[in-house]
Design a protein around this motif. Structure first.
Motif, PDB file in Angstrom:
ATOM      1  N   ARG A  85       1.808   1.787  -3.493  1.00  0.00           N
ATOM      2  CA  ARG A  85       0.623   2.193  -4.417  1.00  0.00           C
ATOM      3  C   ARG A  85       0.025   3.429  -4.043  1.00  0.00           C
ATOM      4  N   GLN A 145       0.759  -1.217  -0.242  1.00  0.00           N
ATOM      5  CA  GLN A 145       0.136   0.025   0.019  1.00  0.00           C
ATOM      6  C   GLN A 145       0.950   1.231  -0.049  1.00  0.00           C
ATOM      7  N   LYS A 166       4.166   0.627 -10.801  1.00  0.00           N
ATOM      8  CA  LYS A 166       2.656   1.089 -11.344  1.00  0.00           C
ATOM      9  C   LYS A 166       1.872   0.104 -10.355  1.00  0.00           C
ATOM     10  N   GLY A 167       2.437  -0.410  -9.171  1.00  0.00           N
ATOM     11  CA  GLY A 167       1.775  -1.236  -8.340  1.00  0.00           C
ATOM     12  C   GLY A 167       1.467  -2.521  -8.824  1.00  0.00           C
ATOM     13  N   GLU A 168       2.176  -3.226  -9.725  1.00  0.00           N
ATOM     14  CA  GLU A 168       1.740  -4.322 -10.342  1.00  0.00           C
ATOM     15  C   GLU A 168       2.911  -5.425  -9.420  1.00  0.00           C
ATOM     16  N   THR A 213       0.388   7.017  -8.138  1.00  0.00           N
ATOM     17  CA  THR A 213       0.321   6.477  -9.530  1.00  0.00           C
ATOM     18  C   THR A 213       1.473   6.455 -10.161  1.00  0.00           C
TER      19      THR A 213
END
Length: 224
Positions: free
Chosen positions: A92, A89, A198-200, A95
């Motif tokens: 994330r 988190q 990108k939080g992937e 962005t």
């Protein structure tokens, strides 16, 4: 620099053992959920065997494989899952475009600081025009796209074709403390969880390691 020793250390596994360790890691990656993707109601639905497989993927201490009660392991899995997801988190929180803008602003700030230290620098030279901003974005974007974080600690760079370069000490296991000899051959097939800007998230498998150089190579298996 004992690069030959490190190479030979992995070669002593023999090709068949090496491939077997890699395949076990890839199979575990494919079958077993990570701590950041535990199924809903997992505390009630998963068997002790399934929980132990998650512990194996997460590189928990081998003593967890010897317990006969779910309660202790369940609590530890919950604790570590919260730790992993808290880290995720944090990444994330912004962005990709926001990270990109922060990178551009950091470079601008550093450039301005350097220019201020030059007594003869004019104020006009401290300002960056639109063309400079575009150049910065073009330079920073690929670097940001290639960067990855190791969950819950560490970093690496994506070399392409699913290969990640990182530090050997980031390929950790709870069986080995800071003063223990976590041999390179033991790291082969070990799973490392990754997240990009990108939080992937991705699971990867260690395919090579050199402790003397403190480098390791991870591979993100291709999706079938």
């Amino acid at each position: 620099m004992s690069t030959n020793y490190d190479r030979n250390q992995n070669e002593t596994l023999s090709a068949s053992i090496y491939e077997n360790k890699l395949q076990k890691g890839k199979d575990l990656l494919k079958r077993v959920p990570s701590l950041i993707n535990l199924p809903s109601k997992w505390q009630k639905t998963l068997t002790l065997k399934q929980m132990k497989e998650i512990a194996t993927r997460a590189n928990f201490h081998s003593s967890w494989q010897k317990i006969h009660s779910k309660s202790q392991l369940k609590e530890y899995l919950k604790e570590k899952s919260n730790e992993y997801n808290d880290f995720l988190q944090t990444i994330r929180r912004f962005t990709f475009d926001e990270y990109l803008e922060m990178g551009i602003n950091n470079v601008r700030s550093n450039n301005r600081s350097k220019k201020r230290r030059k007594k003869n620098a004019a104020l006009a030279t401290e300002r960056m025009d639109d063309s400079n901003a575009v150049s910065l974005k073009l330079g920073i974007r690929p670097a940001l796209e290639a960067s990855v974080h190791i969950i819950p600690s560490g970093s690496g760079v994506h070399l392409g074709q699913g290969l990640i370069l990182t530090c050997a000490h980031c390929v950790t296991h709870d069986d080995y403390g800071d003063d223990d000899d976590d041999r390179d051959d033991l790291k082969i097939g070990r799973i490392v969880e990754l997240v990009n800007a990108k939080g992937e998230t991705f699971g990867s498998v260690c395919i090579q390691s050199s402790s003397s150089l403190d480098v390791a190579l991870l591979q993100i298996p291709k999706k079938e």
